[in-house]
Design a protein around this motif. Structure first.
Motif: not given
Length: 617
Positions: A255-257, A232-233, A209-210, A175-177
């Motif tokens: 888990k995919f969001n 990402w996964g 998390a994805v 998330k930071r990137l």
């Protein structure tokens, strides 16, 4: 006894060629491909009709819900959990809000936790909540996730809930990137392995998390979101298996969001394609079929939410929720309609939750598994989106993987380019936001209802400065520029008057007056419409009497050669003069000093910004 007749045997079959010939006749010779075949933003064509023959090369046809590769669902029913994000300043307040939501039908809650949680905090937070029935999804600032997980697991063990608890911890070091252009400051593999070892005794606690919903909210196209979500996964799978976990151990904690756009059928197809492709990815790591199931939480889009005419957000989020429900996701969060401009209140949260309850408990969408299965259209869309997403996924893998591309800023750049294109499409009304760039409520005011900053939110965690910062995602909503335009009008204290000088051909003047009213209404101007004038002088005199700032001549192309020069001369600079349309005589009119023409090829946003600059001085 009556005999059963096969009535359709009385009719000879009709071939695809016959259908196209018939359609071409109805098109009066127009090109079938150019007129009716739709080119999607994903890069593939969609035909106006499909037939059984279009399914012959689709490999997943014939599979059942709950069967690998899970395109029709990972389970044999279509029950999904209704998620609501709970807000509060203390554990007591969060508990109160959670109990109220559960009482009203919510069975999955999301909570952002403070950094220093204790066993006592969880004791208060979960008081009177049946953790065997209610899914709990927690998040905290990244540097505190493992600590929070330890406290949570100890609490669950003290209650003997290791086997029954269902939920997730949102560990998203990427998330930071994506959001700030900054790398995760710790050893990612070591941190991830530490988190897995912390939660491994709680069977149904997912933690890796994805969050491809972030890409959706930045304006990514459907194929982009899915392709990058797969990459990402796969990054998680590689990271965790390299750390010593088995493929099944790794996959079971991911888990995919995912986001949901308003492209109804394409979103149904996206989720079906997502399960199928993810099953193939996990299978490639050596996992058994049962471990290849994708766990998907779906969230309605923020990208297309609006401040003006905000109740239209309910229409958008309803179709989004419905497409995710029909696609068979595991849980859904329908965002409150007032989210863009304030912290949701009890009313908006209740309406958001009730949208799902209407679909699940009153429309009974949970009673039918994969209702889109076998639909020629949806099955072809599923295949097409899968192909586009898979191509992108392979490209990412060939370039070093998801994390490597994030570090270079390439994914952020790609998604932002899509966001820019979509903003341009909104500006030109190629992409419609009802109530914002089309059919606005002319008299609505929004300045007083805005209770929070309109820019993208921050996660609340401190962000140290880094020398290796790269591009990050732009979360400006599609409506943001139009909203700024109208807010500028409100803040100016002025409200320019736009007068429709309707004359000549009845059908054309009415159509162009409506077009022009919608055009200038997007800036919040006052619209003065008219049923028609007998002469140009009569119309101009009426406009001056109304103290019009802009006079729009609405007539037919053939009549503009006469009416436009006369109106321009009669007006004599007392108001801005605009011609509605792009007549053949436009260059001749420009040569006479008439500069402003509005029509379907005009960039609405840029044009109105120019008008604001002149009218709001």
């Amino acid at each position: 006894m009556a005999t059963k007749e096969k009535l359709f045997d009385m009719f000879s079959p009709t071939s695809t060629h016959d259908w196209i010939e018939k359609i071409t006749v109805d098109l009066k010779g127009a090109d079938f491909e150019k007129k009716l075949v739709w080119r999607t933003n994903e890069g593939f064509n969609v035909k106006p009709f499909y037939r059984r023959e279009d399914l012959k090369d689709i490999p997943h046809m014939g599979t059942l819900p709950g069967q690998f590769p899970y395109v029709r669902g990972t389970k044999e029913d279509n029950n999904w959990l209704v998620r609501q994000h709970i807000q509060g300043e203390s554990a007591e307040q969060l508990n109160k809000e959670a109990l109220l939501a559960i009482e009203r039908g919510v069975d999955s809650i999301g909570i952002k936790l403070p950094n220093d949680v204790t066993p006592e905090y969880f004791e208060t937070l979960f008081k009177d909540i049946d953790l065997k029935k209610i899914e709990v999804n927690l998040s905290a600032c990244m540097g505190h996730t493992v600590e929070m997980a330890k406290v949570l697991v100890d609490y669950l063990k003290s209650k003997n809930l290791e086997k029954d608890f269902k939920g997730s911890i949102n560990f998203n070091p990427f998330k930071r990137l994506l959001k700030h252009g900054l790398e995760f400051p710790r050893d990612l593999k070591a941190e991830s392995l530490m988190l897995y070892n912390t939660v491994k005794d709680v069977d149904q606690l997912k933690c890796f998390a994805v969050d491809s919903v972030m890409l959706n909210n930045a304006g990514a196209y459907i194929g982009q979101e899915l392709g990058y979500a797969l990459a990402w996964g796969a990054e998680w799978m590689t990271l965790l298996t390299d750390a010593g976990l088995s493929a099944c151990e790794a996959a079971s904690r991911i888990k995919f969001n995912m986001g949901i756009s308003s492209n109804y059928f394409m979103e149904i197809a996206k989720f079906r394609a997502a399960r199928m492709l993810w099953a193939e990815v996990v299978k490639a790591y050596g996992a058994e079929d049962e471990c290849c199931k994708m766990h998907v939480h779906a969230v309605t889009s923020e990208f297309n939410m609006t401040i003006y005419d905000a109740h239209v957000n309910l229409l958008r989020s309803m179709t989004e929720t419905m497409s995710a429900a029909l696609a068979g996701v595991d849980s859904i969060e329908t965002l409150p309609f007032d989210l863009p401009y304030k912290n949701p209140d009890e009313f908006s949260e209740r309406i958001a939750k009730n949208q799902q309850l209407l679909l699940r408990d009153e429309s009974h969408l949970n009673k039918v598994v994969d209702p889109a299965g076998g639909s020629y259209y949806v099955e072809v869309l599923t295949k097409s989106i899968a192909e586009v997403a898979w191509k992108l996924f392979v490209s990412v893998e060939e370039k070093g993987g998801f994390l490597e591309m994030l570090k270079k800023g390439e994914i952020q750049k790609d998604v932002n380019e899509s966001g820019v294109k979509r903003h341009n499409d909104v500006a030109r009304r190629k992409e419609i936001l009802l109530g914002t760039n089309q059919y606005p409520n002319f008299n609505e005011k929004a300045l007083d209802k805005i209770q929070k900053p309109l820019g993208p939110c921050t996660c609340g965690c401190s962000m140290e400065v880094a020398n290796n910062a790269v591009d990050y995602l732009n979360f400006d909503r599609a409506a943001s520029q139009f909203e700024q335009l109208r807010l500028d009008t409100e803040r100016s204290g002025k409200r320019p008057k736009v007068f429709m000088l309707t004359i000549g051909n009845l059908a054309m003047r009415l159509a162009r007056a409506q077009f022009s009213a919608n055009f200038f209404g997007c800036a919040g101007y006052e619209i003065i419409d008219n049923i028609g004038f007998n002469s140009i002088k009569e119309g101009v005199d009426a406009a001056i009497e109304k103290e019009a700032d802009v006079v729009v001549l609405c007539s037919s192309d053939d009549e503009y050669a006469e009416y436009a020069p006369e109106a321009f001369k009669e007006l004599a600079g007392r108001a801005m003069f605009v011609v509605a349309g792009a007549p053949a005589c436009m260059e001749e009119l420009k040569a006479q000093g008439i500069e402003e023409f509005i029509h379907v090829r005009v960039n609405v946003l840029d044009t109105l910004i120019k008008f604001n600059a002149k009218l709001l001085k």
